[in-house]
Motif scaffolding. Structure first.
Motif, PDB file in Angstrom:
ATOM      1  N   GLN A 298      -4.337   3.914  -3.968  1.00 47.78           N
ATOM      2  CA  GLN A 298      -5.027   3.979  -2.677  1.00 47.78           C
ATOM      3  C   GLN A 298      -5.239   2.587  -2.097  1.00 47.78           C
ATOM      4  OE1 GLN A 298      -5.888   5.551  -5.398  1.00 47.78           O
ATOM      5  NE2 GLN A 298      -7.102   7.404  -5.023  1.00 47.78           N
ATOM      6  N   ALA A 299      -5.617   1.646  -2.970  1.00 49.71           N
ATOM      7  CA  ALA A 299      -5.883   0.293  -2.475  1.00 49.71           C
ATOM      8  C   ALA A 299      -4.622  -0.296  -1.850  1.00 49.71           C
ATOM      9  CB  ALA A 299      -6.383  -0.590  -3.613  1.00 49.71           C
ATOM     10  N   GLN A 300      -3.481  -0.024  -2.466  1.00 51.75           N
ATOM     11  CA  GLN A 300      -2.220  -0.564  -1.945  1.00 51.75           C
ATOM     12  C   GLN A 300      -1.844   0.119  -0.642  1.00 51.75           C
ATOM     13  OE1 GLN A 300      -2.736   0.086  -5.219  1.00 51.75           O
ATOM     14  NE2 GLN A 300      -2.907  -2.101  -5.620  1.00 51.75           N
ATOM     15  N   LEU A 301      -2.072   1.425  -0.553  1.00 48.49           N
ATOM     16  CA  LEU A 301      -1.793   2.123   0.697  1.00 48.49           C
ATOM     17  C   LEU A 301      -2.653   1.550   1.818  1.00 48.49           C
ATOM     18  CD1 LEU A 301      -0.559   4.458   2.306  1.00 48.49           C
ATOM     19  CD2 LEU A 301      -2.351   5.950   1.435  1.00 48.49           C
ATOM     20  N   ALA A 302      -3.937   1.377   1.515  1.00 44.03           N
ATOM     21  CA  ALA A 302      -4.831   0.812   2.522  1.00 44.03           C
ATOM     22  C   ALA A 302      -4.385  -0.596   2.910  1.00 44.03           C
ATOM     23  CB  ALA A 302      -6.262   0.781   1.984  1.00 44.03           C
ATOM     24  N   ASP A 303      -4.078  -1.422   1.921  1.00 45.63           N
ATOM     25  CA  ASP A 303      -3.639  -2.790   2.205  1.00 45.63           C
ATOM     26  C   ASP A 303      -2.386  -2.793   3.077  1.00 45.63           C
ATOM     27  OD1 ASP A 303      -4.543  -4.492  -0.912  1.00 45.63           O
ATOM     28  OD2 ASP A 303      -5.675  -3.995   0.896  1.00 45.63           O
ATOM     29  N   LEU A 304      -1.476  -1.860   2.806  1.00 45.87           N
ATOM     30  CA  LEU A 304      -0.236  -1.803   3.574  1.00 45.87           C
ATOM     31  C   LEU A 304      -0.532  -1.525   5.038  1.00 45.87           C
ATOM     32  CD1 LEU A 304       2.891  -1.656   3.568  1.00 45.87           C
ATOM     33  CD2 LEU A 304       2.665   0.798   3.214  1.00 45.87           C
ATOM     34  N   VAL A 305      -1.327  -0.499   5.289  1.00 45.51           N
ATOM     35  CA  VAL A 305      -1.607  -0.128   6.674  1.00 45.51           C
ATOM     36  C   VAL A 305      -2.487  -1.180   7.351  1.00 45.51           C
ATOM     37  CG1 VAL A 305      -2.569   1.665   8.165  1.00 45.51           C
ATOM     38  CG2 VAL A 305      -1.348   2.293   6.093  1.00 45.51           C
ATOM     39  N   CYS A 306      -3.273  -1.904   6.553  1.00 48.37           N
ATOM     40  CA  CYS A 306      -4.096  -2.968   7.130  1.00 48.37           C
ATOM     41  C   CYS A 306      -3.296  -4.235   7.375  1.00 48.37           C
ATOM     42  CB  CYS A 306      -5.273  -3.308   6.199  1.00 48.37           C
ATOM     43  SG  CYS A 306      -6.516  -2.017   6.141  1.00 48.37           S
ATOM     44  N   GLY A 307      -2.072  -4.268   6.880  1.00 45.46           N
ATOM     45  CA  GLY A 307      -1.246  -5.441   7.135  1.00 45.46           C
ATOM     46  C   GLY A 307      -1.366  -6.523   6.086  1.00 45.46           C
ATOM     47  N   LEU A 308      -1.932  -6.169   4.922  1.00 45.50           N
ATOM     48  CA  LEU A 308      -2.184  -7.190   3.909  1.00 45.50           C
ATOM     49  C   LEU A 308      -1.076  -7.286   2.878  1.00 45.50           C
ATOM     50  CD1 LEU A 308      -5.972  -6.572   3.403  1.00 45.50           C
ATOM     51  CD2 LEU A 308      -4.934  -8.618   4.338  1.00 45.50           C
ATOM     52  N   LEU A 309      -0.136  -6.368   2.864  1.00 39.02           N
ATOM     53  CA  LEU A 309       0.968  -6.535   1.931  1.00 39.02           C
ATOM     54  C   LEU A 309       2.275  -6.013   2.497  1.00 39.02           C
ATOM     55  CD1 LEU A 309       1.768  -3.697   0.249  1.00 39.02           C
ATOM     56  CD2 LEU A 309      -0.220  -4.251  -1.051  1.00 39.02           C
ATOM     57  N   THR A 310       3.352  -6.578   1.949  1.00 41.66           N
ATOM     58  CA  THR A 310       4.687  -6.155   2.347  1.00 41.66           C
ATOM     59  C   THR A 310       5.295  -5.370   1.199  1.00 41.66           C
ATOM     60  OG1 THR A 310       4.890  -8.189   3.603  1.00 41.66           O
ATOM     61  CG2 THR A 310       6.917  -6.988   3.150  1.00 41.66           C
ATOM     62  N   PRO A 311       5.806  -4.178   1.472  1.00 41.31           N
ATOM     63  CA  PRO A 311       6.330  -3.377   0.362  1.00 41.31           C
ATOM     64  C   PRO A 311       7.638  -3.942  -0.169  1.00 41.31           C
ATOM     65  CG  PRO A 311       6.731  -2.294   2.454  1.00 41.31           C
ATOM     66  CD  PRO A 311       5.931  -3.514   2.760  1.00 41.31           C
ATOM     67  N   ALA A 312       7.899  -3.675  -1.447  1.00 42.71           N
ATOM     68  CA  ALA A 312       9.152  -4.112  -2.041  1.00 42.71           C
ATOM     69  C   ALA A 312      10.318  -3.303  -1.504  1.00 42.71           C
ATOM     70  CB  ALA A 312       9.081  -3.987  -3.567  1.00 42.71           C
ATOM     71  N   ALA A 313      10.038  -2.049  -1.145  1.00 36.06           N
ATOM     72  CA  ALA A 313      11.080  -1.196  -0.575  1.00 36.06           C
ATOM     73  C   ALA A 313      10.421  -0.197   0.354  1.00 36.06           C
ATOM     74  CB  ALA A 313      11.827  -0.468  -1.683  1.00 36.06           C
ATOM     75  N   GLY A 314      11.208   0.378   1.247  1.00 31.83           N
ATOM     76  CA  GLY A 314      10.659   1.396   2.124  1.00 31.83           C
ATOM     77  C   GLY A 314      10.357   0.852   3.503  1.00 31.83           C
ATOM     78  N   THR A 315      10.042   1.756   4.432  1.00 30.18           N
ATOM     79  CA  THR A 315       9.777   1.350   5.808  1.00 30.18           C
ATOM     80  C   THR A 315       8.468   1.920   6.306  1.00 30.18           C
ATOM     81  OG1 THR A 315      10.968   3.268   6.632  1.00 30.18           O
ATOM     82  CG2 THR A 315      12.212   1.202   6.431  1.00 30.18           C
TER      83      THR A 315
END
Lengths: 528, 349, 313
Positions: A298-315
């Motif tokens: 969940q923390a990573q999902l939230a960080d992704l949508v908040c703009g705090l991380l770039t995924p290794a794969a996916g769009t």
């Protein structure tokens, strides 16, 4: 008839923090071999009371008696000596040390010339067998799951010959099935002679697991009764002091797709995938709930949508526009409103003013700064307007943010987020630590936003909240999401199965027969 | 013992902090003075007379305050962003070296061009020096306290090599110093027959500029936000690393200006004793001023008064002038306690 | 290759072990403080204070070991001051440490000047004589290097063993390590974080001061202002390099001293193509490199720099 002395007796405990009275002349008793539930909203004074019992705080008035003997206050050592043990809400374990080291800390005389690990191991093994709690003594705590860490905490208390065990919100981080297992263990402890107090705000737990319950409100005892002589509605009303304000969700029409995640993979340490090929679709006008025990991505999902991380794969695409390298400012510019889990550490800068915190996402706009010079008049006007619209109780725009209550801080964050009319709103544990009134306020605002056409992504560990507020629920487990279901089509037990990984297909999940969980769906039929 | 935050902190209480600090420092130093066999009253009297008792003394004090204002601002700006720049000493010398390189004959420009150029390039040199440790901090999480400190030693050795080696002035009769700066690079005296030079006004201007930056600009907002909470700042979209780098360039730049001012205004040529620890004193100045740019001027004055006064006091009473450093470091520790007392109530349970 | 050749000489290793001694004490002392969760930036000043006070004791007629003890007491006193500020009052560890360095250094300089005002050349004392253990010191190569050292050097190695043992095999060491990882865990087991951290800082500071005293009581025989010359800061880098482990601290200090010895030897032998100042820079450059290399894998004590506030909501 001879009535034995109660195991624990708190008399007239009063505790003040400045002008706030956290505990107001509280008296309560705990008998031997009894399981007592201490209930109350956030801020009612439950944790303060238990901290006094365990010696972390010194009460301003009142005394604590264990087996009839008054114990000195303000010293965890005295409490431990008297047989009181506590499993704190935030685990008190050293992550980089082993289980054994954590358990034997403080149990041998400080000036002793060596640690007697051999005897300790033997004693620990006996305890593990006696109470059915298995852990590896030489494992490092940071490699353990939450459930295992809780077991270590309980063993820590048992190792010190605890006979009064306090647990502070023990099921906050557990799945429904793990919670059941925990209460089975506690019942076993009680059968073997311990007395147990557990703090909770989950009414269902109180009804199924406790012998007696005490309800606190605003620092006072408002109800003390045997559990079999009361019911959920009475308890709820006692907790809140009146009718429970509930925001009722009426799902509206959903529109275009506002947020799309496809195949998102985020890697963690030791090669484990924190998000594992995750797919998600959020439409305008809907509130999508993400359930799950914390630590499943969940923390990573939230960080992704908040703009705090770039995924290794996916769009990821917002409003149809792909976002290859998310940044916080970028997501704000795309119309994403973000309410983080950690209000004080991430959401707000405590030492800055209310006005400054409201400005933190917009200060570079032309309206608020030109050629690098801030336009204080406009910023102040904005702050005043938002404070009023969102009912943020504070002395004014110049107030220090740290001094606001939790509820007002959340309103402040909402004000900042919603003022920009975002199209996608991410909220992570939005009502954690809030009283029922503040929680209802937050839910109402989120539902209004959805009615206006925004899409809301609600990540929460509170199943009640998810059932009340969302249109669809998906469960997160090990970085993947289950297929979405409507709240009225599932119950907590089925969600619990998904949360512990036993099924990813909720629609077909059959809950085990022996755990009766009433359905709590309050949805009416979808409007068309 | 427990600390309980006070509900409101009145202005009087806030002003108490530095006053209490100075009082405690004077108290402790008085004990040392008594141990040395002198009377504290006489000693403090001589100190005040030596630093403020005549026009000349006053100009000496202001001259001493000039580099302290620069290094104090350098520390204050950096510490506001929680960038622990302890390298002010090295950055000062970097600025002085740059000014020596450009200002001792390499360029021939009129004064109104030369001086701004020297200050700008000196600031650049100081800023770039701090950039290294700052990037190590932002990219590799290397603690900047130790790296900036160690750089000081390296820079000083480098200057040592310069003044004994390639830059040694053949006309200095064997003394290790570089050639003097050209006439157009000299910061003239403000008051005739004194050493007070226009660098003092430049320092005051920088103080006002730093204050305005922190208070009124977006850069200042970002620096303060990052200093309070880098995590929340990053979340809000504030460019944290860019803000820290900007802070580093600013802070190092201010310290570099200290070097240029001392070189072009006071000494005239680069030597090994251009700075008797101004970089480190700047930290004390900044902390005494609670990191407020305008307060830095006042606390720089205080440290200058103690410094210059102690020189004259020590000559008269035979007390080692290290007492000045003892006084300022005691004041630093005392101000920490005083700030705490003004914000928290101490409960004994 | 010249460098490899002279590394085989006992003289080289004698110098290395000697130069490593103050670094061992300083790194051990700082390690103890940081393991308990307190960054002690007062190390440079405390080493200076130990340097001066140990020497003054002997100069005034005391015994050498008395001087060591006095230095330890002075160091412990500054440590107590540091702990009062950072542990009890929860003030900034950075600023307190820097303040203590400035205070301890300036007090040492002041006291020295006041006690010996007319000294143009620094007066001397009779320092520790190197030990000579019969039989063992006759072993070729190992003999002189290990058994003909100053007693303080031996003490340093003993200290590494003792600190290692206490840290990993005693209840006190466990409590200390936990204070640097999760102070709440310590309080919840009935121990006092304040006491543990205070003791750690006092003990660590005492060790640092002894490292300073080594310079005047053993390595050299006179005191001059500025003698410590940045060794304290180098020790802070070495603690990171040693990953907060005593054994690795010994290794790191020795490695560092070896590089220093190589640098000095090369300086003597090489033609003056590169001026001596650049060789003197090497220790500081190495320290920065050590910090960079180890920071990537730093296993920081989790509660380092986090003050513990009792009874706070």
């Amino acid at each position: 008839m001879y009535t034995p002395k109660p195991a624990l007796k708190l008399s007239n405990i009063t505790k003040r923090f400045g002008s706030l009275v956290a505990n107001d002349a509280i008296s309560l008793e705990l008998a031997h071999g009894e399981m007592l539930a201490l209930l109350g909203e956030n801020g009612a004074g439950k944790t303060t009371l238990m901290n006094i019992l365990f010696g972390h705080y010194v009460p301003d008035e009142g005394r604590v008696q264990i087996h009839g003997k008054t114990i000195p206050q303000g010293s965890p050592r005295e409490a431990l000596h008297a047989g009181v043990g506590m499993v704190h809400q935030h685990f008190t374990l050293g992550e980089n040390m082993t289980v054994l080291e954590n358990i034997i800390l403080g149990t041998e005389p400080t000036l002793s010339l060596s640690l007697d690990t051999a005897t300790a191991r033997g004693r620990l093994t006996t305890l593990m067998e006696q109470f059915g709690l298995a852990v590896t003594p030489d494992a490092l705590v940071r490699d353990l799951s939450v459930g295992q860490r809780q077991r270590v905490e309980i063993l820590k208390a048992l190792y010190r010959d605890t006979n009064i065990l306090i647990l502070d919100e023990p099921t906050a981080v557990l799945t429904p099935q793990e919670s059941d297992h925990l209460f089975e263990t506690l019942r076993l402890l009680v059968d073997k002679g311990l007395s147990v107090i557990f703090i909770t705000h989950k009414l269902r737990e109180v009804m199924t697991a406790s012998d007696r319950c005490v309800v606190l409100r605003h620092g006072k005892v408002v109800l003390a009764t045997r559990t079999d002589e009361t019911d959920i509605e009475t308890l709820a009303r006692a907790m809140v002091g009146g009718e429970v304000p509930r925001a009722e969700r009426v799902p509206g029409k959903t529109g275009e797709e506002l947020l799309r995640l496809k195949g998102i993979t985020v890697d963690g340490p030791q090669g484990r995938a924190l998000l594992d090929g995750l797919d998600l679709s959020l439409r305008a006008g809907e509130i999508l709930g993400i359930a799950g025990v914390s630590g499943n991505g969940q923390a990573q999902l939230a960080d992704l949508v908040c703009g705090l991380l770039t995924p290794a794969a996916g769009t990821m695409a917002v409003g149809g526009q792909p976002v290859p390298r998310p940044t916080p400012a970028g997501m704000v510019a795309l119309g994403v409103g973000r309410v983080p889990e950690d209000r004080t550490g991430t959401g707000l800068i405590g030492d800055m003013t209310v006005q400054e915190n409201l400005a933190s996402e917009v200060y570079r706009d032309n309206e608020f700064s030109r050629f690098g010079l801030l336009n204080f008049a406009n910023l102040r006007r904005r702050a005043k307007a938002l404070i009023e619209r969102f009912d943020v109780r504070c002395p004014g725009p110049g107030a220090t943010t740290r001094k606001l209550s939790g509820g007002n801080m959340q309103k402040l964050i909402l004000a900042r987020v919603l003022s920009g009319q975002p199209s996608v709103i991410l909220v992570n544990q939005p009502t954690w630590g809030l009283d029922v009134g503040a929680a209802a306020f937050v839910h109402r605002r989120l539902m209004e936003a959805a009615e206006r056409g925004a899409g809301v992504l609600l990540i929460s560990e509170d199943l009640d909240e998810l059932f009340q507020v969302t249109d669809r629920i998906q469960v997160m487990y090990r970085g993947r999401l289950s297929a979405p279901v409507r709240p009225c089509d599932v119950d907590a037990a089925q969600l619990g199965l998904a949360m512990s990984g036993q099924t990813m297909n909720l629609a077909q999940a059959t809950p085990p027969a022996q755990i009766p969980y009433p359905a709590t769906c309050t949805h009416r039929e979808t409007r068309s | 013992m427990r600390l309980e935050p006070r509900e409101n902190v009145s202005l009087a209480l806030k002003a108490l902090a530095p006053t209490l600090a100075i009082g405690m420092a004077m108290g402790f130093c008085s004990l040392l003075i008594i141990w040395s066999g002198a009377s504290p009253l006489e000693a403090w009297g001589l100190l005040l007379k030596g630093s403020l008792g005549s026009t000349f003394a006053l100009t000496e004090t202001l001259t001493r305050a000039t580099p302290l204002i620069f290094t104090g601002l350098a520390a204050a700006v950096a510490f506001r962003a929680k960038l622990w720049n302890i390298g002010g000493e090295g950055q000062l010398y970097a600025g002085a070296c740059m000014a020596t390189w450009l200002g001792t004959g390499l360029l021939d420009l009129p004064a109104w061009l030369m001086l701004p150029l020297l200050f700008l390039t000196g600031a650049l040199a100081g800023g770039l020096l701090l950039l290294g440790p700052t990037l190590l901090k932002t990219k590799l999480a290397v603690d900047e306290v130790v790296t900036t400190l160690l750089l000081n030693f390296i820079v000083l050795l480098f200057v040592n090599w310069l003044v004994f080696g390639p830059w040694k002035d053949p006309m200095a009769m064997g003394w290790p110093q570089a050639a003097p700066v050209v006439d157009s690079a000299v910061l003239g005296q403000m008051i005739a027959k004194t050493r007070l030079h226009w660098g003092f006004i430049i320092a005051l201007a920088c103080a006002v500029g730093a204050w305005a930056l922190m208070r009124f600009t977006t850069w200042g907002f970002e620096i303060r936000a990052v200093g309070h909470s880098p995590q929340a700042s990053r979340f809000a979209g504030i460019p944290v690393n860019a803000a820290i780098v900007r802070t580093a360039l600013l802070s190092g730049g201010l310290a570099g200006c200290a070097g240029v001012a001392e070189l072009c205004g006071l000494k005239g040529y680069l030597t090994l004793d251009l700075s008797p620890g101004f970089g480190y004193s700047g930290i004390v100045v900044a902390m005494l001023a609670a990191l407020h740019p305008l307060g830095v001027v006042a606390s720089a004055m205080f440290v200058a008064v103690v410094s210059i006064g102690a020189d004259s006091m020590s000559r008269a009473l035979n007390i080692s002038n290290y007492i000045a450093d003892v006084a300022t470091s005691t004041a630093l520790l005392a101000v920490l306690v005083s700030m705490l007392v003004s914000r928290y109530r101490i409960r004994w349970r | 290759m010249d460098i490899l050749n002279f590394m085989l000489e006992t003289g080289f290793w004698l110098a290395t072990v000697r130069m490593a001694t103050p670094l061992i004490f300083g790194t051990l002392g700082e390690l103890i403080c940081e393991r308990a969760g307190v960054l002690n930036l007062g190390i440079e000043g405390i080493m200076s204070a130990g340097c001066m006070s140990g020497w003054i004791w002997v100069y005034m007629g005391g015994s050498l070991w008395g001087g060591v003890l006095f230095a330890a007491l002075v160091g412990g006193a500054f440590g107590l001051l540091h702990a009062a500020f950072t542990v009890q009052l929860g003030l900034s560890q950075h600023v307190t440490g820097l303040g203590i360095t400035m205070l301890a250094s300036s007090c040492s300089s002041f006291v020295f000047r006041m006690l010996l005002p007319k000294a143009t050349t620094p007066p001397k004392i009779v320092p520790f004589q190197n030990m000579d253990i019969p039989g063992l010191s006759d072993i070729p190569f190992i003999g002189p290097v290990f058994f003909q050292q100053s007693p303080l050097t031996v003490l340093a190695v003993v200290a590494v063993v003792v600190v290692s043992y206490v840290l990993y095999r005693t209840p006190a060491g466990l409590a200390l390590r936990m204070s640097g990882e999760n102070p709440m865990a310590v309080e919840s087991q009935g121990l006092s974080v304040f006491s543990i951290r205070t003791w750690a800082v006092v003990t660590g500071s005492a060790l640092m001061a002894v490292g300073g005293a080594f310079l005047t009581l053993s390595a050299f025989d006179a005191y001059y202002i500025g003698m410590v010359n940045g060794r304290g800061w180098i020790c802070i880098a070495l603690v990171v390099f040693a990953s907060w482990r005593p054994g690795k601290a010994l290794l790191g200090a020795t490695l560092f001293a070896a590089f220093d010895a190589i640098q000095m030897r090369v300086q003597q032998q090489a033609a003056m193509a590169v001026s001596y100042q650049f060789y003197l820079m090497m220790p500081y450059v190495f320290s920065i490199i050590a910090l960079i290399v180890m920071s990537r894998r730093a296993a920081y004590p989790k509660a380092l720099l986090v003050p513990f506030r009792k009874g706070e909501r």
